[in-house]
Write an enzyme that holds these catalytic residues in place. Structure first.
Site, PDB file in Angstrom:
ATOM      1  N   ASP A  59      70.819  35.738  40.386  1.00 57.52           N
ATOM      2  CA  ASP A  59      71.257  34.541  41.109  1.00 57.52           C
ATOM      3  C   ASP A  59      71.970  33.575  40.157  1.00 57.52           C
ATOM      4  OD1 ASP A  59      69.086  33.572  39.726  1.00 57.52           O
ATOM      5  OD2 ASP A  59      68.055  32.731  41.471  1.00 57.52           O
ATOM      6  N   SER A  60      72.038  33.928  38.861  1.00 58.35           N
ATOM      7  CA  SER A  60      72.901  33.185  37.934  1.00 58.35           C
ATOM      8  C   SER A  60      74.349  33.243  38.424  1.00 58.35           C
ATOM      9  CB  SER A  60      72.812  33.777  36.520  1.00 58.35           C
ATOM     10  OG  SER A  60      73.003  35.181  36.563  1.00 58.35           O
ATOM     11  N   ASP A  98      68.662  40.158  42.839  1.00 59.18           N
ATOM     12  CA  ASP A  98      67.795  38.986  42.650  1.00 59.18           C
ATOM     13  C   ASP A  98      67.574  38.295  43.995  1.00 59.18           C
ATOM     14  OD1 ASP A  98      66.382  37.502  40.846  1.00 59.18           O
ATOM     15  OD2 ASP A  98      68.121  36.524  39.936  1.00 59.18           O
ATOM     16  N   LYS A 128      64.297  41.614  42.391  1.00 63.17           N
ATOM     17  CA  LYS A 128      63.570  40.783  41.430  1.00 63.17           C
ATOM     18  C   LYS A 128      63.225  39.473  42.112  1.00 63.17           C
ATOM     19  CE  LYS A 128      65.663  38.476  37.823  1.00 63.17           C
ATOM     20  NZ  LYS A 128      65.260  37.092  38.104  1.00 63.17           N
ATOM     21  N   GLU A 130      61.230  35.448  41.239  1.00 65.76           N
ATOM     22  CA  GLU A 130      60.789  34.564  40.162  1.00 65.76           C
ATOM     23  C   GLU A 130      59.394  34.012  40.414  1.00 65.76           C
ATOM     24  OE1 GLU A 130      63.523  31.401  39.233  1.00 65.76           O
ATOM     25  OE2 GLU A 130      65.201  32.794  38.908  1.00 65.76           O
ATOM     26  N   GLU A 198      61.649  34.862  30.257  1.00 66.73           N
ATOM     27  CA  GLU A 198      62.794  34.007  29.910  1.00 66.73           C
ATOM     28  C   GLU A 198      62.323  32.786  29.122  1.00 66.73           C
ATOM     29  OE1 GLU A 198      65.578  33.187  33.056  1.00 66.73           O
ATOM     30  OE2 GLU A 198      66.650  31.663  31.881  1.00 66.73           O
TER      31      GLU A 198
END
Ligand code: KIV
Length: 306
Positions: A59-60, A98, A128, A130, A198
């Site tokens: 999602d970056s 993501d 993925k 978070e 991270e």
């Protein structure tokens, strides 16, 4: 698992597609796992040809491709479009999508539905998400139970950066590091096949990597994790925003891109482009016929009648 055809022929046609057992085996053998982000067909092709193990449609992309000021703005639909384009450029790396903010927090059902859309509509191999609290662990268990592999992500989790007090390193006290350890353990127990760490101190990441059976992929987590991930646009120097301190820039492509477009603009304005090599020719006799037809009163007449 993928439903979308994988059409790209990589430089090395003998390379085998990456699988979850091969990722797990890399940890057991101490062989570093290489992960990179990609968000479209050409960047995925670059990752394919470079021979990485895992491609993450992160999602970056909200920031480096779509121009949002943070990752929370990107929608599931936008992520699906980016992931489907990346899929078309890949054959061998494992493709991870993501789950964006808002696509998995409400309920296990919502999380499973979003993960299923990633698999069915974009052809990803895994998703993925978070965070490592009880809610996220439950979502991981639900998605994994639906047959979709899940990668976890702890430490600095940009979707909840506001709650974390900004984009800062996590786990810098024994108490906070223990909290990260509990989260990672919970995600492993819930069924994650790997976890991203991270912005975690290297020594803490090294201890937690030893503690976990599943592979740990680090970004800003030092050299002792089982693998590394970088955001493609940070490492290629394409994104003008401030790259995180832990991102290594291998090349400065943005200035080369700006230079190329500026040269094109100057060529057009000076009449240097297009030249004969970029231009189609016509038989002079055909041209002569055209010119006389264009100048004939019959042509004027026919355009007025039309
Ligand atoms: O969105 C992303 O690119 C990520 C990586 C930094 C792991 O989550």
């Amino acid at each position: 698992m993928s439903t979308t055809p994988k059409t790209h022929d990589p430089a090395d046609p003998g390379r085998r597609p990456m699988t979850l057992p091969r990722i797990a085996e890399k940890k057991r053998q101490g062989e570093p796992i290489v992960m990179i982000t990609a968000y479209d067909f050409p960047t995925a092709q670059v990752a394919e040809e470079a021979g990485v193990d895992i491609v993450l449609v992160g999602d970056s992309g909200a920031e480096v491709v779509l121009g949002y000021s943070s990752t929370v703005a990107v929608s599931l639909e936008e992520m699906l479009m980016l992931a489907a384009a990346a899929r078309r450029g890949l054959r061998t790396p494992l493709l991870v999508g993501d789950l964006p903010f808002g696509s998995y927090e409400v309920s296990d059902e919502q999380a499973v539905r979003s993960a299923q859309r990633f698999v069915k509509e974009a052809g990803v191999d895994a998703v993925k998400l978070e965070g490592g609290g009880p809610t996220q662990a439950a979502r991981v268990a639900a998605i994994a139970a639906a047959g979709i592999p899940v990668m976890g992500h702890v430490g600095l989790t940009p979707q909840s950066a506001t709650a974390l007090g900004g984009r800062r390193a996590q786990g810098r006290t024994a108490q906070r590091a223990l909290a990260v350890a509990h989260e990672a353990r919970a995600l492993e127990a819930a069924g994650c096949f790997a976890i991203v760490f991270e912005a975690i101190p290297a020594a803490v990441a090294a201890e937690l990597t030893l503690m976990l059976e599943i592979p740990v992929i680090g970004i800003g987590a030092g050299p002792d994790t089982d693998g590394q991930v970088l955001v493609l646009h940070d490492m290629l120097g394409i994104y003008p925003g401030q790259a995180p301190r832990f991102a290594k820039q291998y090349v400065e492509l943005r200035s080369q891109m700006v230079g190329a477009v500026a040269e094109y603009a100057a060529d057009v304005r000076a009449g240097r482009f297009p030249s004969s090599e970029h231009t189609f020719s016509v038989d002079p006799k055909e041209l002569e016929k055209l010119v006389s037809a264009l100048r004939s009163p019959l042509f004027e007449q026919s355009t007025q009648d039309a």
